[in-house]
Design a protein around this motif. Structure first.
Motif, mmCIF file in Angstrom:
data_model
loop_
_atom_site.group_PDB
_atom_site.id
_atom_site.type_symbol
_atom_site.label_atom_id
_atom_site.label_comp_id
_atom_site.label_asym_id
_atom_site.label_seq_id
_atom_site.Cartn_x
_atom_site.Cartn_y
_atom_site.Cartn_z
ATOM 1 N N HIS A 212 -4.341 14.381 -1.497
ATOM 2 C CA HIS A 212 -4.906 13.815 -0.269
ATOM 3 C C HIS A 212 -6.263 13.185 -0.504
ATOM 4 C CE1 HIS A 212 -7.816 17.109 0.390
ATOM 5 N NE2 HIS A 212 -6.885 17.873 -0.113
ATOM 6 N N VAL A 213 -6.967 13.598 -1.530
ATOM 7 C CA VAL A 213 -8.305 13.055 -1.791
ATOM 8 C C VAL A 213 -8.250 11.584 -2.188
ATOM 9 C CG1 VAL A 213 -9.332 15.264 -2.381
ATOM 10 C CG2 VAL A 213 -8.256 13.878 -4.184
ATOM 11 N N ASN A 214 -7.080 11.112 -2.553
ATOM 12 C CA ASN A 214 -6.941 9.716 -2.976
ATOM 13 C C ASN A 214 -6.570 8.774 -1.837
ATOM 14 O OD1 ASN A 214 -7.511 10.087 -5.770
ATOM 15 N ND2 ASN A 214 -5.499 11.022 -6.007
ATOM 16 N N PHE A 215 -6.587 9.254 -0.627
ATOM 17 C CA PHE A 215 -6.294 8.413 0.530
ATOM 18 C C PHE A 215 -7.569 8.249 1.342
ATOM 19 C CE2 PHE A 215 -1.696 7.891 0.549
ATOM 20 C CZ PHE A 215 -1.314 8.832 -0.394
ATOM 21 N N ARG A 216 -7.886 6.997 1.667
ATOM 22 C CA ARG A 216 -9.146 6.791 2.372
ATOM 23 C C ARG A 216 -8.989 6.615 3.865
ATOM 24 N NH1 ARG A 216 -11.218 0.835 0.296
ATOM 25 N NH2 ARG A 216 -9.229 -0.272 0.495
ATOM 26 N N ASP B 115 0.847 -1.187 0.000
ATOM 27 C CA ASP B 115 0.000 0.000 0.000
ATOM 28 C C ASP B 115 0.884 1.240 0.000
ATOM 29 O OD1 ASP B 115 -0.792 0.479 3.561
ATOM 30 O OD2 ASP B 115 1.075 -0.117 2.569
ATOM 31 N N CYS B 116 0.226 2.356 -0.032
ATOM 32 C CA CYS B 116 0.928 3.623 0.079
ATOM 33 C C CYS B 116 0.616 4.229 1.440
ATOM 34 C CB CYS B 116 0.494 4.581 -1.019
ATOM 35 S SG CYS B 116 1.312 6.175 -0.905
ATOM 36 N N VAL B 117 1.646 4.647 2.119
ATOM 37 C CA VAL B 117 1.487 5.354 3.384
ATOM 38 C C VAL B 117 2.174 6.706 3.232
ATOM 39 C CG1 VAL B 117 1.755 5.266 5.871
ATOM 40 C CG2 VAL B 117 1.626 3.140 4.569
ATOM 41 N N ALA B 118 1.472 7.730 3.587
ATOM 42 C CA ALA B 118 2.000 9.071 3.365
ATOM 43 C C ALA B 118 1.848 9.930 4.606
ATOM 44 C CB ALA B 118 1.287 9.731 2.187
ATOM 45 N N TRP B 119 2.711 10.909 4.689
ATOM 46 C CA TRP B 119 2.572 11.975 5.674
ATOM 47 C C TRP B 119 2.222 13.247 4.915
ATOM 48 C CZ3 TRP B 119 2.481 11.481 10.849
ATOM 49 C CH2 TRP B 119 3.003 10.313 11.404
ATOM 50 N N PHE B 120 1.143 13.865 5.348
ATOM 51 C CA PHE B 120 0.721 15.154 4.823
ATOM 52 C C PHE B 120 0.857 16.174 5.938
ATOM 53 C CE2 PHE B 120 -1.335 14.406 0.689
ATOM 54 C CZ PHE B 120 -1.395 13.033 0.680
ATOM 55 N N ARG B 121 0.922 17.429 5.563
ATOM 56 C CA ARG B 121 0.886 18.485 6.562
ATOM 57 C C ARG B 121 0.015 19.626 6.064
ATOM 58 N NH1 ARG B 121 7.177 20.634 6.460
ATOM 59 N NH2 ARG B 121 7.104 21.721 4.431
ATOM 60 N N GLN B 122 -0.562 20.299 7.024
ATOM 61 C CA GLN B 122 -1.441 21.418 6.699
ATOM 62 C C GLN B 122 -1.261 22.517 7.730
ATOM 63 O OE1 GLN B 122 -5.623 20.419 6.395
ATOM 64 N NE2 GLN B 122 -5.972 22.137 5.007
ATOM 65 N N MET C 180 0.018 20.958 11.173
ATOM 66 C CA MET C 180 -0.549 19.702 11.637
ATOM 67 C C MET C 180 -0.118 18.625 10.650
ATOM 68 S SD MET C 180 -2.478 18.435 14.053
ATOM 69 C CE MET C 180 -3.688 19.624 14.655
ATOM 70 N N TYR C 181 0.406 17.565 11.179
ATOM 71 C CA TYR C 181 0.884 16.459 10.350
ATOM 72 C C TYR C 181 -0.078 15.284 10.453
ATOM 73 C CZ TYR C 181 5.320 18.746 9.444
ATOM 74 O OH TYR C 181 6.285 19.634 9.001
ATOM 75 N N TYR C 182 -0.429 14.749 9.289
ATOM 76 C CA TYR C 182 -1.379 13.646 9.211
ATOM 77 C C TYR C 182 -0.749 12.445 8.515
ATOM 78 C CZ TYR C 182 -4.872 17.292 10.049
ATOM 79 O OH TYR C 182 -5.605 18.331 10.578
ATOM 80 N N CYS C 183 -1.075 11.281 9.027
ATOM 81 C CA CYS C 183 -0.712 10.033 8.389
ATOM 82 C C CYS C 183 -1.913 9.556 7.570
ATOM 83 C CB CYS C 183 -0.360 9.014 9.466
ATOM 84 S SG CYS C 183 -0.072 7.354 8.874
ATOM 85 N N ALA C 184 -1.629 9.041 6.385
ATOM 86 C CA ALA C 184 -2.695 8.544 5.529
ATOM 87 C C ALA C 184 -2.243 7.262 4.842
ATOM 88 C CB ALA C 184 -3.073 9.583 4.478
ATOM 89 N N ALA C 185 -3.191 6.401 4.544
ATOM 90 C CA ALA C 185 -2.859 5.143 3.890
ATOM 91 C C ALA C 185 -3.969 4.735 2.926
ATOM 92 C CB ALA C 185 -2.645 4.038 4.928
#
Length: 125
Positions: free
Chosen positions: A109-113, A32-39, A93-98
């Motif tokens: 980010h819209v492609n991470f559920r 899978d893909c795991v990402a860190w985003f920030r906002q 703010m840092y977010y983890c997404a997968a």
């Protein structure tokens, strides 16, 4: 039920380091893909780093290359973001997404559920 839980945020001074953790339950980081985003306030949610666990390939935004490192510990089912040489502009703010639907890692980010609740990083001068 899938849960991603981030931890490790906090307040540091310029040049300091933090390690963010993203622990998963009800979900295994695999192929899978795991990402860190920030906002930051008033800004878009941008991908900082990601890892495609199927091939262990990584991506870093230009702004963090050479300073941040994303890694996966399969034994703990946890993804880390090691952040060194922190700058005030890293404050966010840092977010983890997968997501396991894609071949590779999407950038938007819209492609991470699956998302964590976020952890705040504040870098002061």
């Amino acid at each position: 039920q899938v849960q991603l839980v981030e931890s490790g945020g906090g307040s540091v001074q310029v040049g300091g380091s933090l390690r963010l953790s993203c622990a998963a339950s009800g979900y295994t980081f695999s192929d899978d893909c795991v990402a860190w985003f920030r906002q930051a306030p008033g800004k878009e949610r941008d991908r900082v780093a990601s890892i495609y666990t199927g091939r262990d390939t990584t991506y870093y935004a230009d702004s963090v290359k050479g300073r941040f490192t994303i890694s996966l510990d399969n034994t703990k089912n946890t993804v880390y973001l090691q952040m060194n040489s922190l700058k005030p502009e890293d404050t966010a703010m840092y977010y983890c997404a997968a997501d396991d639907r894609w071949e590779g890692c999407p950038s938007a980010h819209v492609n991470f559920r699956y998302w964590g609740q976020g952890t705040q990083v504040t870098v002061s001068s």
